[in-house]
Design a protein around this motif. Sequence first.
Motif, mmCIF file in Angstrom:
data_model
loop_
_atom_site.group_PDB
_atom_site.id
_atom_site.type_symbol
_atom_site.label_atom_id
_atom_site.label_comp_id
_atom_site.label_asym_id
_atom_site.label_seq_id
_atom_site.Cartn_x
_atom_site.Cartn_y
_atom_site.Cartn_z
ATOM 1 N N GLY A 39 3.102 7.644 -5.016
ATOM 2 C CA GLY A 39 2.588 6.577 -3.735
ATOM 3 C C GLY A 39 1.476 7.001 -3.244
ATOM 4 O O GLY A 39 0.829 8.210 -3.384
ATOM 5 N N ASP A 40 1.121 6.066 -2.278
ATOM 6 C CA ASP A 40 -0.331 6.255 -1.504
ATOM 7 C C ASP A 40 -1.597 6.025 -2.797
ATOM 8 O O ASP A 40 -2.488 6.968 -2.865
ATOM 9 N N LEU A 41 -1.286 4.938 -3.471
ATOM 10 C CA LEU A 41 -2.575 4.701 -4.526
ATOM 11 C C LEU A 41 -3.914 4.551 -3.515
ATOM 12 O O LEU A 41 -4.999 4.815 -4.502
ATOM 13 N N THR A 42 -3.856 3.940 -2.549
ATOM 14 C CA THR A 42 -5.153 3.468 -1.940
ATOM 15 C C THR A 42 -5.524 4.055 -0.927
ATOM 16 O O THR A 42 -4.850 4.784 -0.147
ATOM 17 N N ASP A 43 -6.853 3.846 -0.230
ATOM 18 C CA ASP A 43 -6.956 3.935 0.886
ATOM 19 C C ASP A 43 -7.888 5.484 0.910
ATOM 20 O O ASP A 43 -7.421 6.328 0.394
ATOM 21 N N HIS A 44 -9.061 5.460 1.498
ATOM 22 C CA HIS A 44 -9.810 6.547 1.974
ATOM 23 C C HIS A 44 -10.812 6.754 0.740
ATOM 24 O O HIS A 44 -12.034 7.106 0.934
ATOM 25 N N GLY A 45 -10.509 6.711 -0.374
ATOM 26 C CA GLY A 45 -11.486 6.945 -1.824
ATOM 27 C C GLY A 45 -12.336 5.975 -1.931
ATOM 28 O O GLY A 45 -12.214 4.824 -1.375
ATOM 29 N N PRO A 46 -13.081 6.369 -2.963
ATOM 30 C CA PRO A 46 -14.228 5.299 -3.177
ATOM 31 C C PRO A 46 -13.798 4.098 -3.981
ATOM 32 O O PRO A 46 -14.642 2.805 -3.844
ATOM 33 N N LEU A 68 7.017 3.826 -4.036
ATOM 34 C CA LEU A 68 6.495 3.281 -2.854
ATOM 35 C C LEU A 68 5.764 4.389 -1.870
ATOM 36 O O LEU A 68 6.484 5.327 -1.564
ATOM 37 N N GLY A 69 4.668 4.215 -1.582
ATOM 38 C CA GLY A 69 4.126 5.175 -0.403
ATOM 39 C C GLY A 69 3.808 4.322 0.971
ATOM 40 O O GLY A 69 3.789 2.938 0.750
ATOM 41 N N ASN A 70 3.737 4.938 1.968
ATOM 42 C CA ASN A 70 3.368 4.052 3.285
ATOM 43 C C ASN A 70 1.993 3.382 3.121
ATOM 44 O O ASN A 70 2.002 2.114 3.851
ATOM 45 N N HIS A 71 1.266 3.871 2.511
ATOM 46 C CA HIS A 71 -0.072 3.096 2.441
ATOM 47 C C HIS A 71 -0.122 2.147 1.594
ATOM 48 O O HIS A 71 -0.758 0.732 1.733
ATOM 49 N N ASP A 72 0.717 2.048 0.506
ATOM 50 C CA ASP A 72 0.962 0.942 -0.418
ATOM 51 C C ASP A 72 1.520 -0.095 0.215
ATOM 52 O O ASP A 72 1.431 -1.383 0.193
ATOM 53 N N LEU A 73 2.800 0.008 1.097
ATOM 54 C CA LEU A 73 3.406 -0.872 1.895
ATOM 55 C C LEU A 73 2.419 -1.523 2.876
ATOM 56 O O LEU A 73 2.670 -2.794 3.242
ATOM 57 N N LYS A 74 1.762 -0.683 3.589
ATOM 58 C CA LYS A 74 1.098 -1.239 4.628
ATOM 59 C C LYS A 74 -0.160 -2.298 4.083
ATOM 60 O O LYS A 74 -0.265 -3.187 4.500
ATOM 61 N N LEU A 75 -0.780 -1.780 2.849
ATOM 62 C CA LEU A 75 -1.777 -2.744 2.357
ATOM 63 C C LEU A 75 -1.062 -4.027 1.671
ATOM 64 O O LEU A 75 -1.538 -5.134 2.122
ATOM 65 N N ALA A 76 0.184 -3.909 1.330
ATOM 66 C CA ALA A 76 0.954 -5.403 0.841
ATOM 67 C C ALA A 76 1.289 -6.131 1.847
ATOM 68 O O ALA A 76 1.110 -7.408 1.994
ATOM 69 N N ARG A 77 1.641 -5.385 2.996
ATOM 70 C CA ARG A 77 1.940 -6.389 4.235
ATOM 71 C C ARG A 77 0.644 -7.098 4.902
ATOM 72 O O ARG A 77 0.733 -7.897 5.215
ATOM 73 N N LEU A 79 -2.074 -7.849 3.324
ATOM 74 C CA LEU A 79 -2.341 -8.820 2.273
ATOM 75 C C LEU A 79 -1.433 -10.178 2.460
ATOM 76 O O LEU A 79 -2.145 -11.158 2.177
ATOM 77 N N THR A 80 -0.429 -10.072 2.931
ATOM 78 C CA THR A 80 0.597 -11.060 3.136
ATOM 79 C C THR A 80 0.827 -11.764 4.299
ATOM 80 O O THR A 80 1.440 -12.320 4.882
ATOM 81 N N GLY A 81 -0.037 -11.096 5.338
ATOM 82 C CA GLY A 81 -0.313 -11.560 6.788
ATOM 83 C C GLY A 81 0.985 -11.094 7.487
ATOM 84 O O GLY A 81 1.103 -11.605 8.729
ATOM 85 N N GLN A 82 1.866 -10.133 7.040
ATOM 86 C CA GLN A 82 2.772 -9.480 7.961
ATOM 87 C C GLN A 82 2.338 -8.335 9.096
ATOM 88 O O GLN A 82 1.167 -7.988 8.628
ATOM 89 N N SER A 83 3.050 -8.176 9.860
ATOM 90 C CA SER A 83 2.694 -7.477 10.858
ATOM 91 C C SER A 83 2.280 -5.626 10.181
ATOM 92 O O SER A 83 3.120 -5.190 9.393
ATOM 93 N N ALA A 84 1.077 -5.335 10.248
ATOM 94 C CA ALA A 84 0.583 -3.905 9.786
ATOM 95 C C ALA A 84 -0.515 -3.570 10.390
ATOM 96 O O ALA A 84 -1.037 -4.327 10.970
ATOM 97 N N ARG A 85 -0.713 -2.179 10.582
ATOM 98 C CA ARG A 85 -1.861 -1.486 11.296
ATOM 99 C C ARG A 85 -3.007 -1.888 10.430
ATOM 100 O O ARG A 85 -3.201 -0.926 9.528
ATOM 101 N N ILE A 86 -3.952 -2.690 10.384
ATOM 102 C CA ILE A 86 -5.295 -2.855 9.640
ATOM 103 C C ILE A 86 -6.162 -2.128 10.408
ATOM 104 O O ILE A 86 -6.689 -2.746 11.149
ATOM 105 N N ASP A 87 -6.506 -0.842 10.224
ATOM 106 C CA ASP A 87 -7.653 -0.169 10.605
ATOM 107 C C ASP A 87 -8.602 -0.226 9.662
ATOM 108 O O ASP A 87 -8.892 -1.032 8.728
ATOM 109 N N THR A 93 -10.228 -1.132 2.069
ATOM 110 C CA THR A 93 -9.755 -1.268 0.666
ATOM 111 C C THR A 93 -9.575 -2.841 0.498
ATOM 112 O O THR A 93 -9.790 -3.177 -0.665
ATOM 113 N N MET A 94 -9.156 -3.723 1.364
ATOM 114 C CA MET A 94 -9.042 -5.151 1.067
ATOM 115 C C MET A 94 -10.207 -5.535 0.614
ATOM 116 O O MET A 94 -10.268 -6.619 -0.164
ATOM 117 N N GLY A 95 -11.519 -5.104 1.110
ATOM 118 C CA GLY A 95 -12.640 -5.654 0.796
ATOM 119 C C GLY A 95 -12.653 -5.394 -0.560
ATOM 120 O O GLY A 95 -13.898 -6.009 -1.312
#
Length: 227
Positions: A39-46, A68-77, A79-87, A93-95
């Motif tokens: 889990g936590d495939l994404t965020d922070h890295g290049p 499933l990692g917390n960063h994976d779930l946060k990213l998917a939520r 991307l689907t417009g659900q409540s998530a802390r988008i810092d 990552t989304m970009g």
Amino acid sequence: MTLPIIPSGVPIRVVGDVHGDSAAFAYAAATDRFVVQLGDLTDHGPDNAGTLRIMFDLIDHGRGLFILGNHDLKLARALTGQSARIDAVVRATMGQLDDALRARVVTEVARAPYWLHHGRTLFLHGGFHTAMLEAHSPEHGLERPSGPLSRALYGEPTGRMQPDGFPERSLRWVDRIPRGWTVYCGHDRRSTDGRPYRRRGMAGGSAVFVDTGAGKGGHLSWIDLPA
């Protein structure tokens, strides 16, 4: 939606949190072993997009899965417009993701298991709960977790904050792992020597923390298990 499974009778490579370090992940994935990424495939890295493409290629060829990692779930939520802390980290990552990759993220995260049994081994991201011994990870879509699902994703927060601004998390759950069981997890960077950190609990079970800081100034670690 059918949850992924580990094929029987295959050697396994357990890979810790990647956090967008695609170069290291490509090296770890270059194996004939079945890859279980914690889990936590994404965020922070290049290179978050590259990391995701490596994982999805493993899935497509029947050579791996991710927990499933917390960063994976946060990213998917997000991307689907659900409540998530988008810092800023999540926005970066989304970009990096094109439309096809965004759609694939949502699909794969929605079917990723919170935990997986493999004999008397348990793979998860954050922390252990005794309910995981008797039950398989439920189908979840992208719902917010609670109970054992929250433990699997976030570990066991104490309610206090550390000096680095991150929540303090207890390892009391390690003492509840039964004798003969081993839990492989990520989420908490507990190592002090750059190698996966192993901790034995009072009940006789063990936890192995494989996160050694990939994408956050550290490196990616993995452990090979026999068939």
